[in-house]
Design a protein around this motif. Structure first.
Motif, PDB file in Angstrom:
ATOM      1  N   LEU B  36       0.746  -1.250   0.076  1.00 28.97           N
ATOM      2  CA  LEU B  36      -0.081   0.139  -0.009  1.00 28.97           C
ATOM      3  C   LEU B  36       0.949   1.333   0.071  1.00 28.97           C
ATOM      4  N   GLU B  39       2.197   5.288  -3.019  1.00 23.48           N
ATOM      5  CA  GLU B  39       2.163   6.996  -2.724  1.00 23.48           C
ATOM      6  C   GLU B  39       3.337   7.484  -2.194  1.00 23.48           C
ATOM      7  N   TRP B 223      -2.858   5.934  -4.482  1.00 22.21           N
ATOM      8  CA  TRP B 223      -3.982   5.179  -4.057  1.00 22.21           C
ATOM      9  C   TRP B 223      -4.790   4.783  -5.313  1.00 22.21           C
ATOM     10  N   ILE B 224      -4.892   5.791  -6.116  1.00 21.23           N
ATOM     11  CA  ILE B 224      -5.498   5.493  -7.233  1.00 21.23           C
ATOM     12  C   ILE B 224      -5.106   4.297  -8.006  1.00 21.23           C
ATOM     13  N   LEU B 226      -3.429   1.981  -6.850  1.00 19.28           N
ATOM     14  CA  LEU B 226      -3.806   0.764  -5.999  1.00 19.28           C
ATOM     15  C   LEU B 226      -5.301   0.145  -6.519  1.00 19.28           C
ATOM     16  N   ALA B 227      -6.047   1.244  -6.581  1.00 23.35           N
ATOM     17  CA  ALA B 227      -7.551   0.902  -7.028  1.00 23.35           C
ATOM     18  C   ALA B 227      -7.586   0.324  -8.364  1.00 23.35           C
ATOM     19  N   THR B 276     -12.845   6.702  -8.665  1.00 25.72           N
ATOM     20  CA  THR B 276     -12.322   5.643  -8.394  1.00 25.72           C
ATOM     21  C   THR B 276     -13.173   4.737  -7.588  1.00 25.72           C
TER      22      THR B 276
END
Lengths: 372, 306, 522
Positions: B36, B39, B223-224, B226-227, B276
Motif C-alpha cells: 500500500l 504513494e 492510491w488510485i 492501487l484501485a 475510483t
C-alpha cells in the motif's frame, strides 16, 4: 551466516511491553542521525524535540490540546484494527464531523444555549459516523476494499470543506477570507487554564477508559478480538463479520467526527480550509504505538503530541523544516512494526550446517557430478 | 495542434504516472504481496528525481535517481514484510507516511525552483501522419516506456516461466515452497520492480507533468493506482484501459474548471476520487472474475518451516 | 497377493543414519534410522504426530536435519532443496497437495519439472504418460475444477515424468475411495516392478499389509521397530504404533430410537465462492438415540453442508432445516444453539478454537450463547464472569482428559488430540440434544480418538440425535447406526450400517447413487 526468524512457542509478554519503548529508542537514534546529516546539533535538536515541550506549563497545555484529538481518533482506530477492519479515512470523517457540527453556529447562529453545544457534539459524531458508514456500506454490500474507499473519501471530504468555506458558508464580514463566522458563546467548548485546555480532553479520556473496559472485560470486546484474529472462529461463535464492519466504522467514524467538531469548536473556533494537521493519519500511528490497547493509546497520543510541538520548536530554534515531524512519525510507525515482530518471533543467526562439514559438500558435488 | 489532439495528449500525460505505478503494483500483487506504499514510493521518486536532475542538469540522471529511490523505499517495505513478517497493510501505510514526510524534508530546499523537463522524442517523418502522428510518435520517452512495460508485463506473466512462477508464488506460497521455489526471493524481486515503476511514476510527475517540486504532489495518485489494480482484476490490458480512462476523468475535471461552467472547482477536482470509488463498485459486481484472478495468498506473509 | 521378496536383500537406495530434527525445544525426530531398498514398497508407520512427515520432508530437502546423515546410493548427501532431491531422483506426493488451483494441469506439472524435461510438447507427454499408467488427466483443465482423486493424479504424474528412483507418498489413500485406492496400488505395483522404490506413509494397517514389503515404525519421533508387515498382524502393528493396547470403543447393539430431532428436506444451496460445491437436494433425518454418519471423500460438499446446518452461513430462508421441531428459518448459529444443538467444526484450529486465546476464552466462543451458561457467563457491561469460565474449563478438562501445560494454556499450546478432546468436550459438556460433528477424530492419536468416539456413543445412548460427517470408514463403522454417502454435493439415501459394505460405500463415494437412487426409488 544468515539472520532468520524463529517463531516463539508463546507470544513474549516481555517484548509485548518493551517493543514500543525499543521503537521509540530507535526512532530517537535515527532522528539524531538525520539531524546530524542535516548539519544540526543532534542532541540539542532532540532535546528541543522531546524534552523542551515538557518544560513549561504553556507547552504542556499545548501538548494536551494536541493529544486530545489523537487519542480520541486513535482509540476508535485501535478497535477497528483489532477487528481487522481498515479504516484509514479518519481524516475525512473528522472533516465531515466538523462540517456537520458547524451547522449549528453557521446556520442557526442565534441559538445560544447549552443544548446548542450538545447538538453540535451530537451532530459532529453523527456526521463522522455517517461518513464512515459509506465505506462500510460499500464493503458489506459490494465487497469493495475499505482501505481504498475510506482513503478516497478523505480527498472528497477535504474538497467539500474547501468549497463550503470559500462558498456558501463564507463569513460575509470576513474580508473574503475562506473562513466561516467565528463561533461564539455556547458554540464554543468550555475552556480553562491559559484558555487553551477544553472540554474535549475530558471527552477523549472518557472514551479511552470506556473502550478499555469494553475491550478488556465485555463480550463485545471478545467479539472484536475473535472476529479480527480468526474470522472463521468468529463465524462459529455466531459473530457476524459484516455487522462488525458496520460497528467499527460507525464507532471510529463517530469518534473522529467528534474530534473534528471539538477542534473547530475549541482551539480553532471557526471553519477554515485546514482544520487538522493530519490528525486522522497520525492517529493510525497512535493506535499502533499504543498496541491497539486504549490505555496504551493515551500514552501514544501524548508522545505524538509532543512530536508536533517539538517539531514546531526545532523549526523556530534551529530552522529545520517542520516536515521532520512527519518523518519522525513515519519512522516511529516503522520501528513499532519492526519491534512487534519480536513479540512473536526471536531473531537467530544460523550458520551453514557446521556439523556436516565440508566432506558432505564435496560428496554432494560428487553425486551431482555423477547424476549429470 | 487541434483541440482534440491537445486533449488526448493531456490525457496521455495524466494517465502515464497512473499506468507506471499500477503496472508495477500489479506484478507485486500477482506475487502475493499487497504494497500500500505506492504513494510513498512515488513521492520519493518525484523528489529525488527532481533534485538529481536539478543538481546535475540532466533529466535522465533524474529518472535514474527516481528509480533508485523507488527501489530503495520498496526494499524497506520488503525488509519489513518479507523478512520481519510485519503486517503488510500497516507497513504500506508506514511507507506512505514516511515517504510523504521524508520527501517534504528533502524537497524543502527545492520548492519553487525551475525544473528540468524531459523532452519528447519525435520520430521523424511519422509525426506528420494525420490524426495519430503527433499522438503516437511525438511523446516523451516515459510514455513509450510505460507502454513497453505494460506489454512486457502482459507477455511475461502469461507466456514465460518467470511469469508462471510469479503467479504460482502469489497463488499458493506453501505449494511453491514445497516445489523448491524461493518464495521470499521472488517476492523481493517483484517488490523491487514495483518500487522501480513507482519511482518512474514519481519522476514523471516532477520531470514531465509539472516540471517542479511541489509538496505532496502525488495527490493520491498512488492510491488510485492501487484501485486500478483491483479494477483491472490483475490483467495488464484492463489495467491500461483503466489508467487511460482515469486520466480522462482527471483531465475532464481540469478542462471543465478551465471553461468555468459554473460547477464549483472543488467538485470537479473530486471527480477522480469519486470515479475510483464507482469503478471499484462496478468491478465488484462481477465477483466471480475478481475471485478467480485474485492472487490467493495476497497480503499474507510466508515463513518457511526450518 | 504379492510375491514376497523380503529374503533376497536388494541394493539400498536411500539410507538415513541417526537423523534428528528439532523445532525449538521439541524433537520431532530423534536419532532415526531407515534404509529403503530398490524395487520395494517400504512402509513408514506411525500415529498422527509421530514424526513421519518431518522425516520425509528431510528426505525431500524441504527441511534440513538438525543432526545425522543421509546416504543416497551409498554416498553421503546433504539434500539442500526439493529441486536437489528431484535431481537425485526422489519424487514426492504430498498429503496436502502442492497444487495451484487457478493454474492448469500442464502449468502445475511444468512448475515441478527441471529445465531439461520442459522442452517439447509437455501436454502430449502428460496425456501419454497418464494414459499409460491408467491415471487419466486433461492437461488443459483448471485444477480448481478437478476432484481430489484427480488432483492426486497430477501429483503422481508430475513425479513419474521425472522417472524417479524413489517415490515418497504421504498418506495417499486418505482422500481416495476404496476403489480409487486399489487403482493406486496397481500403479505402485507396476512402478516397483520397473525397479522404482516407494516410501509409503500411512497409518492404515490393512493397506500396509496389502502392498508393503518392509515397515519402519515411529512413535513420538523415535524409531520403535523395523518389521516385515507380511509377518505381523494388524493388531501387532497397531500395538507397535500406539505403544499400548488401544481401548476398544463399546457400543451396545441398538439403542432406543425416538423422535426425529434433526431433519433436512430437499436442501439446495449455491456455493458462495467459485471454488465451493453446490448442495443439491440434500435430505436426511436423525432420530433421538441415533448416530447417522455421512461418508464421502473430502471436498464433496461436506463443509458446505456443515455450515448450512450449523447456521454459520445464515441464509434468508432455510425452512428446509428443522431442529427439535423448530423450523430454522433464518436462525443463526447461536439461535440454533439455544434450541439445544451443538456443533463441532472440522478444523479445530482457527475454526473451532483460536490459537492465541486461552482455553477459558475458547470456551466462551461457543458457550456465550447456550441456554445453560449464557446468563451466568455474560454480565453485559459488567463484563464476563471469568471465575465461572475457569470452573467450566476445569470440569471439561477433567471430564475429557484434556492435558495441558498450565491451568489456562493457550489453545495453540495443546497437541492435536488434546485440543480435539477440548473442542468436543466443550460441546458435549452441555449434553446437547442434537450434535453435528465434522471429522470427529481427523488427525488425532488413537487414545484421544477412542475417548471421543466413546463419548459420542454415550451421548447418543442418552437420547441425543447425532450427525457425524467423516471420511474415515473405520470410524464410521465403529460409530454409526445408519450411513449416507455424499458426493458432488448430493447425498444418498440413508442405509442401516449393517446393510452396507465398504465396497458399496466406495461406489457411492464415486457417485453411483447420483443417478441410481432415484431410479430405484429408495
Amino acid at each position: 551466516m544468515q539472520l532468520i526468524l524463529e517463531k516463539r512457542s508463546q507470544a513474549s509478554s516481555i517484548m509485548n511491553l518493551w517493543s514500543p519503548v525499543l521503537a521509540i529508542f530507535l526512532t530517537i537514534i535515527m532522528g539524531g542521525l538525520i539531524f546530524a546529516m542535516m548539519g544540526k546539533p543532534p542532541l540539542t535538536a532532540l532535546y528541543l524535540y522531546f524534552i523542551d515541550p515538557l518544560t513549561s506549563w504553556w507547552s504542556i497545555e499545548e501538548v494536551l490540546v494536541k493529544a486530545g484529538p489523537l487519542v480520541l481518533i486513535g482509540v476508535g482506530l485501535a478497535v477497528c484494527f483489532k477487528a481487522n477492519v481498515w479504516n484509514i479515512g479518519a481524516e475525512g470523517q473528522l472533516t465531515v464531523g466538523a462540517l456537520m457540527g458547524a451547522m449549528v453556529p453557521v446556520l442557526w447562529g442565534e441559538w445560544q444555549s447549552p443544548l446548542a453545544l450538545l447538538a453540535m457534539l451530537c451532530l459532529g459524531a453523527l456526521g463522522g459516523a455517517l461518513f464512515g458508514l459509506i465505506p462500510a456500506w460499500l464493503k458489506t454490500r459490494f465487497g469493495v476494499n475499505e482501505i481504498l474507499t475510506s482513503l478516497m473519501l478523505v480527498y472528497i471530504a477535504q474538497l467539500l470543506l474547501d468549497w463550503v468555506v470559500r462558498g456558501p458558508w463564507k463569513d460575509p464580514q470576513g474580508y473574503n477570507f475562506p473562513k466561516s463566522v467565528a463561533f461564539e458563546g455556547w458554540h464554543l467548548l468550555p475552556m480553562w487554564g491559559d484558555g487553551r485546555m477544553h472540554l474535549g480532553l475530558i471527552v477523549s479520556l472518557i472514551a479511552a477508559l470506556v473502550l478499555f473496559w469494553v475491550m478488556r472485560h465485555t463480550l463485545k470486546g471478545f467479539e472484536i478480538k475473535v472476529v479480527g484474529s480468526a474470522p472463521r472462529a468468529g463465524a462459529f461463535a455466531g459473530f457476524s463479520h459484516l455487522k462488525m464492519v458496520w460497528f467499527c466504522f460507525a464507532l471510529s467514524g463517530a469518534l473522529a467526527g467528534l474530534a473534528g467538531l471539538i477542534e473547530v469548536a475549541g482551539p480553532i473556533g471557526q471553519l477554515q480550509p485546514h482544520i487538522s494537521p493530519n490528525y486522522g493519519f497520525t492517529a493510525i500511528i497512535v493506535a499502533f504505538l499504543g498496541r491497539l490497547n486504549p490505555l496504551g493509546v493515551i500514552f501514544a497520543g501524548l508522545l505524538l503530541a509532543v512530536s508536533y510541538i517539538g517539531g514546531e520548536g526545532v523549526q523556530i530554534e534551529l530552522g529545520i523544516s517542520d516536515k521532520t515531524t512527519q518523518v519522525f512519525q513515519g519512522m516511529l510507525l516503522f520501528f513499532i512494526l519492526m519491534c512487534d515482530t519480536l513479540i512473536l518471533y526471536r531473531l537467530k543467526w544460523i550458520g551453514r550446517q557446521v556439523n556436516q562439514g565440508s566432506q558432505v559438500n564435496q560428496a554432494r558435488k560428487l553425486s551431482e557430478g555423477g547424476a549429470s | 495542434m487541434s483541440a482534440y489532439e491537445a486533449i488526448i495528449l493531456t490525457i496521455i500525460t495524466a494517465s502515464t504516472p497512473l499506468l507506471l505505478a499500477a503496472i508495477g503494483e500489479l506484478v507485486v500483487e500477482r506475487s502475493g504481496v499487497l504494497n500500500l506504499g505506492i504513494e510513498g514510493m512515488m513521492v520519493m521518486g518525484a523528489v529525488t528525481g527532481f533534485a538529481a536532475s536539478y543538481v546535475t542538469g540532466s533529466p535522465w540522471l533524474g529518472v535514474l535517481a527516481a528509480v533508485l529511490a523507488g527501489v530503495a523505499t520498496s526494499m524497506l517495505f520488503g525488509l519489513l514484510t518479507q523478512t520481519l513478517m510485519t503486517n503488510q497493510v500497516a507497513t504500506g501505510l508506514a511507507i506512505t507516511l514516511l515517504g510523504l514526510g521524508l520527501s517534504g524534508l528533502i524537497g524543502s530546499g527545492f520548492v519553487g525552483l525551475p525544473g528540468v523537463k524531459l523532452t519528447s522524442v519525435s520520430i521523424t517523418g511519422l509525426t506528420d501522419l494525420p490524426y495519430v502522428g503527433r499522438l503516437v510518435f511525438d511523446q516523451d520517452p516515459l510514455v513509450y516506456l510505460s507502454v513497453i512495460l505494460t506489454l512486457g508485463v502482459a507477455y511475461i506473466l502469461k507466456h514465460t516461466r518467470v511469469g508462471l512462477i510469479i503467479r504460482a508464488v502469489g497463488q499458493n506460497h506453501h505449494s511453491a515452497h514445497a516445489l523448491g521455489y524461493r518464495v521470499v526471493t521472488v517476492r523481493y524481486a517483484c517488490i523491487a520492480f514495483g518500487g522501480a515503476t513507482s519511482g518512474l511514476a514519481g519522476a514523471y510527475l516532477s520531470l514531465v507533468y509539472t516540471p517542479q517540486w511541489i509538496e505532496n504532489m502525488t495527490a493520491g495518485r498512488g492510491w488510485i493506482a492501487l484501485a486500478l489494480v483491483v479494477f483491472s482484476t490483475w490483467l495488464p490490458a484492463r489495467l491500461a484501459a483503466g489508467a487511460y480512462l482515469f486520466g480522462g476523468v482527471w483531465i475532464l475535471g481540469l478542462y471543465a474548471q478551465g471553461m468555468g461552467i459554473g460547477i464549483p472547482a472543488q467538485l470537479l477536482s473530486s471527480l477522480p476520487y469519486v470515479a475510483t470509488i464507482l469503478a471499484l463498485v462496478i468491478i465488484s459486481t462481477n465477483r466471480r472474475l475478481s475471485v478467480i484472478n485474485t492472487p490467493a495468498s495476497l497480503g499474507q506473509g510466508f515463513v518457511p518451516d526450518r | 497377493m504379492l510375491n514376497k521378496s523380503n529374503n533376497n536383500a536388494r541394493p539400498v537406495l536411500l539410507q538415513v543414519k541417526d537423523i534428528s530434527k528439532k523445532f525449538g525445544d521439541f524433537y520431532a525426530n530423534d536419532t532415526v534410522n531407515l534404509a529403503i531398498e530398490t524395487g520395494k514398497v517400504h512402509a513408514l508407520l506411525g500415529e498422527n504426530g509421530a514424526g513421519k512427515s518431518t522425516l520425509v520432508k528431510m528426505m525431500y530437502g524441504a527441511l534440513q536435519p538438525t543432526a545425522g546423515r543421509v546416504y543416497w546410493q551409498g554416498k553421503p548427501v546433504s539434500i539442500a532443496s526439493p529441486a536437489h532431491a528431484r535431481e537425485l531422483g526422489i519424487g514426492m506426493v504430498f498429503q496436502h497437495f502442492s497444487l495451484f488451483e487457478a493454474l492448469t494441469v500442464a502449468e502445475n506439472i511444468s512448475l515441478a519439472l527441471p529445465q531439461s524435461l520442459r522442452q517439447g510438447d509437455l501436454s502430449q507427454r502428460i496425456a501419454n504418460l497418464s494414459q499409460d499408467y491408467g491415471l487419466p488427466l486433461n492437461p488443459d483443465a483448471l485444477v480448481a475444477d478437478l476432484s481430489v482423486g484427480e488432483r492426486q493424479r497430477i501429483e503422481i504424474v508430475r513425479c513419474l515424468l521425472q522417472q524417479p528412483k524413489l517415490l515418497i507418498m504421504d498418506e495417499p489413500t486418505a482422500v481416495l475411495t476404496p476403489q480409487e485406492a486399489q487403482g493406486l496400488f496397481s500403479t505402485l505395483r507396476r512402478l516397483v516392478k520397473e525397479g522404482c522404490a516407494v516410501l509409503y506413509i500411512s497409518h492404515r494397517l490393512e493397506e500396509v499389509k496389502q502392498i508393503c514389503h518392509d515397515a519402519t515404525i515411529l512413535r513420538h519421533g523415535k524409531l520403535v521397530a523395523q518389521v516385515d508387515p507380511q509377518v505381523e498382524t494388524a493388531a501387532t502393528l497397531a500395538q507397535l504404533m500406539v505403544g499400548a493396547s488401544v481401548h476398544q470403543v463399546s457400543r451396545d447393539a441398538n439403542g432406543q430410537m425416538g423422535d426425529v430431532l434433526l431433519s433436512l428436506s430437499h436442501l439446495k444451496q449455491v456455493a458462495s465462492t467459485p471454488f465451493g460445491v453446490d448442495l443439491v437436494n440434500v435430505s436426511l433425518e436423525v432420530k433421538s438415540g441415533e448416530i447417522l454418519a455421512i461418508a464421502g471423500v473430502a471436498g464433496n460438499g461436506q463443509s458446505e453442508l456443515f455450515s448450512v446446518i450449523s447456521g454459520e452461513e445464515c441464509n434468508p430462508s432455510q425452512d428446509y432445516i428443522a431442529l427439535l421441531g423448530h423450523v430454522c428459518d433464518g436462525l443463526n448459529i447461536n439461535q440454533r444453539r439455544r434450541l439445544g444443538a451443538a456443533f463441532v467444526a472440522e478444523e479445530r484450529m482457527g475454526h473451532g478454537a483460536v490459537e492465541h486465546l486461552s482455553l477459558t476464552e475458547n470456551i466462551l466462543l461457543s458457550r456465550h450463547a447456550c441456554n445453560d451458561t449464557e446468563s451466568s457467563l455474560n454480565l453485559g457491561w459488567l463484563g464476563i464472569d471469568r471465575h465461572q469460565l475457569s470452573q467450566l474449563n476445569e470440569t471439561i478438562s477433567a471430564e475429557y482428559d484434556v492435558r495441558k501445560s498450565t491451568q489456562d494454556a493457550t489453545a495453540g499450546s495443546l497437541s492435536g488430540g488434546n485440543l480435539q478432546k477440548f473442542v468436543v468436550g466443550r460441546e458435549l459438556n452441555r449434553k446437547p440434544q442434537v450434535l453435528v460433528i465434522n471429522q470427529p477424530t481427523w488427525g488425532v492419536d488413537a487414545g484421544a480418538a477412542a475417548l471421543i468416539r466413546q463419548a459420542v456413543i454415550d451421548l447418543s445412548r442418552q437420547g441425543s440425535a447425532i450427525l457425524i460427517i467423516s471420511q474415515d470408514l473405520d470410524e464410521i463403522f465403529e460409530l454409526a447406526d445408519s450411513i449416507a454417502v455424499m458426493s458432488r454435493g448430493q447425498l444418498s439415501s440413508t442405509y442401516a450400517a449393517e446393510d452396507l459394505s465398504r465396497e458399496q460405500i466406495g461406489l457411492m463415494m464415486a457417485g453411483s447413487h447420483e443417478q441410481t437412487d432415484r431410479a430405484t426409488g429408495a
